[in-house]
Design a protein around this motif. Structure first.
Motif, mmCIF file in Angstrom:
data_model
loop_
_atom_site.group_PDB
_atom_site.id
_atom_site.type_symbol
_atom_site.label_atom_id
_atom_site.label_comp_id
_atom_site.label_asym_id
_atom_site.label_seq_id
_atom_site.Cartn_x
_atom_site.Cartn_y
_atom_site.Cartn_z
ATOM 1 N N SER A 196 5.498 0.908 7.727
ATOM 2 C CA SER A 196 6.621 0.667 6.807
ATOM 3 C C SER A 196 6.484 1.513 5.546
ATOM 4 O O SER A 196 7.436 2.155 5.095
ATOM 5 N N LEU A 236 4.850 -1.917 -0.966
ATOM 6 C CA LEU A 236 4.321 -2.319 0.336
ATOM 7 C C LEU A 236 2.803 -2.225 0.392
ATOM 8 O O LEU A 236 2.146 -2.985 1.107
ATOM 9 N N GLU A 242 3.793 -8.974 -1.128
ATOM 10 C CA GLU A 242 4.179 -8.448 0.176
ATOM 11 C C GLU A 242 3.219 -8.941 1.252
ATOM 12 O O GLU A 242 3.633 -9.394 2.327
#
Length: 266
Positions: A196, A236, A242
């Protein structure tokens, strides 16, 4: 939770604008900075510059513009934070029914080119390494005056981030010789552990590549696109919220949605 990058602030500062954008004081975070424009370029200086430009027949005639400097100041007495601001102002002529006349130019607005000390480019999560913070700050210093340089510095920040995440810098070729891995290849390796974030870094990398070529001028908007992707990657990688959401999501899926028992419950 969201991307910790306020691109609208930099878009407004780039101008032209007639009213100063509201910028929260980065030091106290309690109130907006107040502009105080100290000096405009004198008309004598403007006339000298226009005369010099008129000697060059290749220079197209344009509407008047000049330079200014001043400060952005926090009005809170316990804070007193100050930033020096430098930029350009511009004038235009137009029909009197609109904003002005041939003899009455109107102020289009201000365009900021430098702010010192620089405004924070990204609201960095705790745990962001200091050397990475320094590179990001250096990008903020040149963003409004040279988007190419800012994009190139964020590309350097990608390399720094990858090094902190222990992504290898070198490989071995078929002849057994050591060679340096490209940023592209290092991001591909990083994708194996955090895809990601890797996708966001790759987007910024391509814009940073363009920023390193002097022949290709990057619009501010495009540089901001890349920085927005980079900010998301930082979130991230470094934002503990997160990881906590990922951990909790896995627990909920494993429990098939059943609420966990509270301590002492029967």
């Amino acid at each position: 939770m969201g991307i910790s990058f306020d691109r609208a602030k930099f878009e407004k500062l780039a101008g032209p604008f007639a009213e100063w954008p509201r910028i929260l004081c980065p030091q106290c975070g309690e109130i907006t900075l107040e502009p105080r424009i100290e000096k405009f370029e004198s008309f004598a200086s403007l006339e000298l510059r226009e005369t010099a430009e008129s000697v060059d027949s290749d220079v197209e005639e344009s509407d008047p513009f000049g330079f200014f400097y001043g400060e952005l100041r926090c009005p809170r007495l316990p804070c007193g934070n100050r930033h020096i601001v430098v930029g350009e102002w511009s004038l235009e002529w137009g029909p009197a029914s609109v904003k002005g006349s041939e003899d009455d130019p109107y102020l289009v607005g201000y365009s900021v080119r430098h702010i010192l000390p620089e405004l924070p480019l990204i609201e960095l999560p705790q745990g962001t390494p200091e050397d990475l913070q320094d590179i990001i700050a250096s990008a903020s210093r040149v963003l409004l005056s040279d988007p190419n340089a800012a994009a190139n510095r964020i590309r350097s920040a990608i390399e720094c981030l990858l090094s902190h995440k222990r992504v290898k810098k070198f490989g071995i070729d078929k002849k057994g010789k050591r060679f340096r891995l490209s940023t592209h290849k290092r991001i591909e390796l990083f994708n194996q552990v955090n895809e990601s974030a890797g996708v966001q870094l790759m987007a910024m990398k391509w814009i940073g590549n363009a920023g390193s070529h002097e022949s290709e001028v990057i619009p501010l908007d495009h540089a901001l696109n890349g920085i927005e992707h980079f900010a998301r990657a930082l979130e991230l990688v470094y934002d503990p919220r997160e990881r906590e959401l990922q951990r909790r999501a896995a627990q909920i899926i494993k429990a098939r949605g059943k609420a966990p028992k509270s301590p002492g419950a029967r």
